[in-house]
Every structure is written in structure tokens, then in C-alpha cells.
Design a protein around this motif. Structure first.
Motif, short mmCIF file in Angstrom:
data_model
loop_
_atom_site.label_atom_id
_atom_site.label_comp_id
_atom_site.label_asym_id
_atom_site.label_seq_id
_atom_site.Cartn_x
_atom_site.Cartn_y
_atom_site.Cartn_z
N HIS A 169 0.86 -1.19 0.00
CA HIS A 169 0.00 0.00 0.00
C HIS A 169 0.89 1.24 0.00
O HIS A 169 0.50 2.27 0.53
CB HIS A 169 -0.90 -0.03 1.22
N SER A 170 2.11 1.09 -0.56
CA SER A 170 3.13 2.14 -0.68
C SER A 170 4.00 2.19 0.58
O SER A 170 3.83 1.40 1.51
CB SER A 170 2.52 3.51 -0.98
N VAL A 171 4.90 3.15 0.62
CA VAL A 171 5.77 3.34 1.78
C VAL A 171 5.13 4.25 2.81
O VAL A 171 5.03 3.92 3.99
CB VAL A 171 7.15 3.92 1.36
N SER A 172 4.65 5.41 2.36
CA SER A 172 4.17 6.41 3.32
C SER A 172 2.70 6.77 3.17
O SER A 172 2.20 7.64 3.88
CB SER A 172 4.99 7.69 3.19
N HIS A 173 1.99 6.11 2.24
CA HIS A 173 0.56 6.37 2.00
C HIS A 173 0.32 7.80 1.49
O HIS A 173 -0.63 8.46 1.88
CB HIS A 173 -0.26 6.12 3.26
N SER A 174 1.18 8.25 0.61
CA SER A 174 0.96 9.58 0.01
C SER A 174 0.16 9.44 -1.27
O SER A 174 0.12 8.37 -1.89
CB SER A 174 2.30 10.26 -0.29
N ASP A 175 -0.50 10.51 -1.67
CA ASP A 175 -1.28 10.54 -2.90
C ASP A 175 -0.33 10.47 -4.10
O ASP A 175 0.48 11.36 -4.31
CB ASP A 175 -2.11 11.83 -2.95
N LEU A 176 -0.44 9.40 -4.88
CA LEU A 176 0.47 9.19 -5.99
C LEU A 176 -0.04 9.81 -7.29
O LEU A 176 0.69 9.86 -8.28
CB LEU A 176 0.69 7.69 -6.22
N SER A 177 -1.26 10.30 -7.29
CA SER A 177 -1.89 10.72 -8.54
C SER A 177 -1.47 12.11 -9.01
O SER A 177 -1.75 12.48 -10.15
CB SER A 177 -3.42 10.68 -8.40
N LYS A 178 -0.77 12.86 -8.15
CA LYS A 178 -0.37 14.21 -8.54
C LYS A 178 0.84 14.64 -7.70
O LYS A 178 1.06 14.12 -6.61
CB LYS A 178 -1.51 15.20 -8.33
N PRO A 179 1.62 15.59 -8.21
CA PRO A 179 2.76 16.10 -7.44
C PRO A 179 2.30 16.83 -6.18
O PRO A 179 1.20 17.37 -6.11
CB PRO A 179 3.45 17.07 -8.41
N PRO A 217 -2.75 4.23 -2.71
CA PRO A 217 -3.21 5.00 -1.55
C PRO A 217 -4.40 5.89 -1.92
O PRO A 217 -4.38 6.56 -2.96
CB PRO A 217 -1.98 5.83 -1.17
N PHE A 218 -5.42 5.87 -1.10
CA PHE A 218 -6.67 6.59 -1.33
C PHE A 218 -7.39 6.11 -2.60
O PHE A 218 -8.37 6.71 -3.00
CB PHE A 218 -6.44 8.12 -1.43
N GLY A 219 -6.88 5.06 -3.23
CA GLY A 219 -7.46 4.58 -4.48
C GLY A 219 -7.14 5.45 -5.67
O GLY A 219 -7.63 5.20 -6.77
N ARG A 220 -6.26 6.43 -5.50
CA ARG A 220 -5.99 7.41 -6.56
C ARG A 220 -4.80 6.97 -7.40
O ARG A 220 -3.80 6.52 -6.86
CB ARG A 220 -5.74 8.78 -5.95
N GLN A 221 -4.93 7.16 -8.70
CA GLN A 221 -3.88 6.73 -9.62
C GLN A 221 -4.03 7.47 -10.95
O GLN A 221 -4.99 8.18 -11.18
CB GLN A 221 -3.95 5.22 -9.83
N ASN A 222 -3.06 7.31 -11.79
CA ASN A 222 -3.13 7.77 -13.18
C ASN A 222 -2.35 6.76 -14.02
O ASN A 222 -1.84 5.76 -13.49
CB ASN A 222 -2.58 9.20 -13.32
N GLN A 223 -2.28 6.98 -15.31
CA GLN A 223 -1.63 6.01 -16.17
C GLN A 223 -0.13 5.86 -15.86
O GLN A 223 0.44 4.77 -15.98
CB GLN A 223 -1.83 6.40 -17.64
N ASP A 250 -9.24 -4.53 -16.50
CA ASP A 250 -7.85 -4.09 -16.52
C ASP A 250 -7.20 -4.51 -15.20
O ASP A 250 -7.63 -4.07 -14.13
CB ASP A 250 -7.80 -2.57 -16.68
N PRO A 251 -6.16 -5.34 -15.22
CA PRO A 251 -5.57 -5.83 -13.97
C PRO A 251 -4.93 -4.74 -13.12
O PRO A 251 -4.64 -4.97 -11.95
CB PRO A 251 -4.54 -6.86 -14.43
N TYR A 252 -4.69 -3.56 -13.69
CA TYR A 252 -4.11 -2.46 -12.91
C TYR A 252 -5.13 -1.40 -12.53
O TYR A 252 -4.77 -0.34 -12.02
CB TYR A 252 -2.93 -1.85 -13.68
N MET A 253 -6.42 -1.71 -12.76
CA MET A 253 -7.50 -0.82 -12.37
C MET A 253 -8.63 -1.62 -11.74
O MET A 253 -9.80 -1.39 -12.04
CB MET A 253 -8.01 -0.04 -13.59
N ILE A 254 -8.28 -2.57 -10.90
CA ILE A 254 -9.27 -3.46 -10.30
C ILE A 254 -10.14 -2.68 -9.31
O ILE A 254 -9.65 -1.90 -8.49
CB ILE A 254 -8.58 -4.64 -9.60
#
Length: 280
Positions: A169-179, A217-223, A250-254
Motif C-alpha cells: 500500500h506504498s511506503v508512506s501512504h501519500s497521494d500518488l496521482s499528482k505532485p 493509496p486513497f485509491g488514486r492513480q493515473n496512467q 484491466d488488472p491495474y484498475m481493479i
């Protein structure tokens, strides 16, 4: 016994069960052993099979947050699954289903728990064990063992031995979808790689495994994030977008459904294991 003898794996007992009416399992009755896999995708003329994934976070005797599930309600939900013929599968079986390699049981469902609260071990685990189920746990590294509220590495090892799957679930649970604010493109990419790659490396080393499933984390992602998850070696990644998953997902958007409400009607509405879609 039949599955072990004829199919080579006692965990495939569901295939024997699904191929026979209940009255077959009585003395002096014939039992069908399905030796040929005919329908890996769960497709019929009425529609196709889907897999709901239930998402929890923490558990307590009583709760004041929607992310907390009272243990009494959780046991009601798990008991409902057992009494109504649902079979809890792990992500390994889901991957085989998505890759059109192996079928999964009718009424298959996954249970997942995010973050790494110790209540997974102390409260949820005994209930799941009571009903013969396991779950997939998504752990963020920085939280493990930091307080009395957090799960420990030894507890994770025990759960793994008991059949639970441990994912990242990542290292620090930060939002990965944006800087982050004031984070340039180079720094953003470095953070993504650290959160996605290093979390896998640590889990692999600590638990002696090949971690293959990631929870955004938070379910947020992008391509870009999904692409990095693939490059890191994960074969599947999950969101918190609502809905169930057919074999062509899509196995990366379950998709997963967060279980936030406590009424059974809302819970049962999330258990969609078949999508009616006439194919004739």
C-alpha cells in the motif's frame, strides 16, 4: 478428498461441489468429478461472472468513523457470506481468472483490508478464521510497528502462514496521482518510484515473498502510476472505484467497494457476482 485424489489439489473442492447437486454427497450416490475445465471466464448465455472485492480498514468494538467497522457487524457480514454460499478467494485466483487460465468458484468474493491496523490481527483475524476465510492485507511500510495501533512484522508473518496475502500500500501512504505542492516533475517521479518500488522490495525481504499486488493509496492513480506498478513487478493493482470485476477487467484498475455503511442491505448489494447481459 475427491479434489485431492482426482484434481491434485484439495483447494479445488469447490469444482466438485459446483458440479453436483447437494444430494449427490450422500451414501450410495454418484458424484461427478469435472476433469476438464470448460468455462474459465464464467460466461453463459445469460451474462458473465464478476468478482466483488470488499474493502475494510480497521475494526473496533464500537466505532465513530466510517472507516472503522464494529466487530459485531463484521461478524454478521462474514457469517452471511458463509451461510449464503459465497467463497472467499485470494488474489492469486483472481489473477488466474483475469488471465483466462483457471476458473474460480461461483459466488467468488475477495476480502481486503487496507493500511495495517493491529485490529486486523486482534479482531478481524479470529472472525475470519472462525468461518474458514482469509483476506488480502495492504500494508504501508512506514506504519508497521510504529504504535500499539499498528500491526507488527511478526503478526504479518503469522497471518501469511495462515493463508493471508500481504500486498503493498506504498511506503508512506501519500497521494500518488499528482505532485505535492512545490514538487517538480523530477522529484514527483522519484517519489513515485520510491513509494511503488521500495515498498515491494521491503515486503519481499521482510516476509520472504514475491509481492505481486498493489493498492493505490486513497485509491488514486493515473496512467503513469499504473505503468510504474507494472514495471515494479506487480501483476495486479486495486483502486476503490465501486463495482465488480469480470475476466476482461484491466488488472491495474481493479475495482473494490469500501464497506462504510453498517446495514446488511447495503452490504449485500455489494456482492454482485454475476452481470446479466444476454449474449444471444
Amino acid at each position: 478428498m475427491l479434489a485431492k485424489t482426482y484434481l491434485g489439489d484439495p483447494r479445488l473442492a469447490w469444482m466438485v461441489e459446483d458440479a453436483n447437486p447437494k444430494e449427490s454427497f450422500l451414501a450410495d450416490r454418484l458424484v461427478v468429478i469435472p476433469l476438464v475445465i470448460q468455462n474459465r471466464a464464467g460466461i453463459t448465455e445469460k451474462g458473465y461472472q464478476t468478482v466483488p472485492i470488499l474493502c475494510y480498514h480497521r475494526f473496533a468494538p464500537s466505532c465513530d468513523s466510517p472507516l472503522c467497522m464494529p466487530v459485531e457487524i463484521f461478524e454478521q457480514q462474514v457469517r452471511y457470506l458463509k451461510e449464503n454460499g459465497y467463497r472467499v478467494i485470494g488474489p492469486e485466483a483472481l489473477v488466474e481468472f483475469l488471465n483466462y487460465r483457471k476458473p474460480i468458484p461461483k459466488n467468488a468474493v475477495m476480502i481486503s483490508v487496507d493500511d495495517g491496523y493491529r485490529s486486523i490481527y486482534e479482531l478481524a483475524y479470529p472472525i475470519l478464521k472462525k468461518y474458514g476465510f482469509t483476506a488480502t492485507l495492504f500494508i504501508y511500510i512506514d506504519y508497521v510497528g510504529v504504535s500499539s495501533q499498528a500491526i507488527t512484522w511478526d503478526q504479518l508473518r503469522e497471518l501469511k502462514r495462515e493463508g493471508f496475502t500481504i500486498g503493498s500500500h506504498s511506503v508512506s501512504h501519500s497521494d500518488l496521482s499528482k505532485p505535492k505542492k512545490d514538487e517538480d516533475g523530477k522529484a514527483y517521479m522519484a517519489r513515485l518510484k520510491d513509494e511503488i518500488f521500495r515498498s515491494k522490495q521491503i515486503l519481499d525481504e521482510k516476509l520472504g515473498q514475491e509481492t505481486f499486488i498493489f493498492s493505490y493509496p486513497f485509491g488514486r492513480q493515473n496512467q503513469k502510476v499504473a505503468s510504474l506498478a507494472r514495471q515494479a513487478g506487480y501483476t495486479i493493482a486495486v483502486t476503490v472505484d465501486r463495482g465488480s470485476n469480470p475476466f476482461f477487467a484491466d488488472p491495474y484498475m481493479i475495482k473494490r467497494d469500501q464497506i462504510l455503511k453498517r446495514d446488511m442491505d447495503r452490504f449485500t448489494s455489494r456482492l454482485k457476482t454475476f452481470n446479466y447481459f444476454p449474449l444471444k
